[in-house]
Every structure is written in C-alpha cells, then in structure tokens.
Design a protein around this motif. Sequence first.
Motif, PDB file in Angstrom:
ATOM      1  N   GLY A 193       1.132  -1.197  -0.061  1.00  0.00           N
ATOM      2  CA  GLY A 193      -0.307  -0.082   0.045  1.00  0.00           C
ATOM      3  C   GLY A 193       0.528   1.133  -0.182  1.00  0.00           C
ATOM      4  O   GLY A 193       1.006   2.395   0.207  1.00  0.00           O
ATOM      5  N   ALA A 194       2.050   1.213   0.082  1.00  0.00           N
ATOM      6  CA  ALA A 194       3.219   2.197  -0.508  1.00  0.00           C
ATOM      7  C   ALA A 194       2.540   3.143  -1.405  1.00  0.00           C
ATOM      8  O   ALA A 194       2.069   2.229  -2.599  1.00  0.00           O
ATOM      9  N   ALA A 195       2.365   4.498  -1.040  1.00  0.00           N
ATOM     10  CA  ALA A 195       2.368   5.476  -2.635  1.00  0.00           C
ATOM     11  C   ALA A 195       3.044   5.014  -3.155  1.00  0.00           C
ATOM     12  O   ALA A 195       4.832   4.256  -3.186  1.00  0.00           O
ATOM     13  N   ILE A 196       2.343   5.987  -4.740  1.00  0.00           N
ATOM     14  CA  ILE A 196       3.507   5.456  -5.592  1.00  0.00           C
ATOM     15  C   ILE A 196       4.643   6.665  -5.894  1.00  0.00           C
ATOM     16  O   ILE A 196       5.551   5.605  -6.477  1.00  0.00           O
ATOM     17  N   GLU A 197       5.108   7.780  -5.075  1.00  0.00           N
ATOM     18  CA  GLU A 197       6.100   8.286  -5.342  1.00  0.00           C
ATOM     19  C   GLU A 197       7.154   7.625  -4.378  1.00  0.00           C
ATOM     20  O   GLU A 197       8.337   7.970  -4.682  1.00  0.00           O
ATOM     21  N   LYS A 198       6.775   6.940  -3.665  1.00  0.00           N
ATOM     22  CA  LYS A 198       7.331   5.931  -2.860  1.00  0.00           C
ATOM     23  C   LYS A 198       8.225   5.361  -3.024  1.00  0.00           C
ATOM     24  O   LYS A 198       9.186   4.827  -3.242  1.00  0.00           O
ATOM     25  N   LEU A 199       7.438   4.360  -3.839  1.00  0.00           N
ATOM     26  CA  LEU A 199       8.111   3.359  -4.707  1.00  0.00           C
ATOM     27  C   LEU A 199       8.489   3.675  -5.873  1.00  0.00           C
ATOM     28  O   LEU A 199      10.232   3.377  -6.174  1.00  0.00           O
ATOM     29  N   ARG A 200       8.995   4.882  -6.334  1.00  0.00           N
ATOM     30  CA  ARG A 200       9.449   5.560  -7.107  1.00  0.00           C
ATOM     31  C   ARG A 200      11.009   5.964  -7.043  1.00  0.00           C
ATOM     32  O   ARG A 200      11.968   5.590  -7.126  1.00  0.00           O
ATOM     33  N   GLN A 201      10.962   6.451  -6.285  1.00  0.00           N
ATOM     34  CA  GLN A 201      11.833   6.988  -5.307  1.00  0.00           C
ATOM     35  C   GLN A 201      13.334   5.635  -4.223  1.00  0.00           C
ATOM     36  O   GLN A 201      14.298   5.739  -4.658  1.00  0.00           O
ATOM     37  N   TYR A 202      12.106   4.830  -4.288  1.00  0.00           N
ATOM     38  CA  TYR A 202      12.812   3.387  -3.899  1.00  0.00           C
ATOM     39  C   TYR A 202      13.695   2.988  -5.469  1.00  0.00           C
ATOM     40  O   TYR A 202      15.113   2.316  -4.803  1.00  0.00           O
TER      41      TYR A 202
END
Length: 50
Positions: free
Chosen positions: A38-47
């Motif tokens: 459920g992580a935000a898409i922006e957090k996934l992109r940063q990761y």
Amino acid sequence: MKSANSRVIRKEFKEHIDKFYWKPLFWSSSYYAASSGGAAIEKLRQYIKK
C-alpha cells in the motif's frame, strides 16, 4: 515495466549490449510478483531510483 526498461537500456547502451545480446529478448520469460504493502507510488519510484 520490463519492456520499458529494456527499451531504455538497449537505446542507451546499444554498442555494449549488442556484443552480448543478439536476440530481441532482453529478459527471461520468468516473472516476479510482489506487493508494495500500500505504499504511495511516489515512494516506490524513489525506492527504485535509489
């Protein structure tokens, strides 16, 4: 995602990759499935970028 990454990598590193990958396929036919919890898409992109 794999298709998009393959196109970018092949375009950017064409001379080097053509020496090792003569087939049009870049990735194996296997796949990976996971959950982001459920992580935000922006957090996934940063990761992924890091």
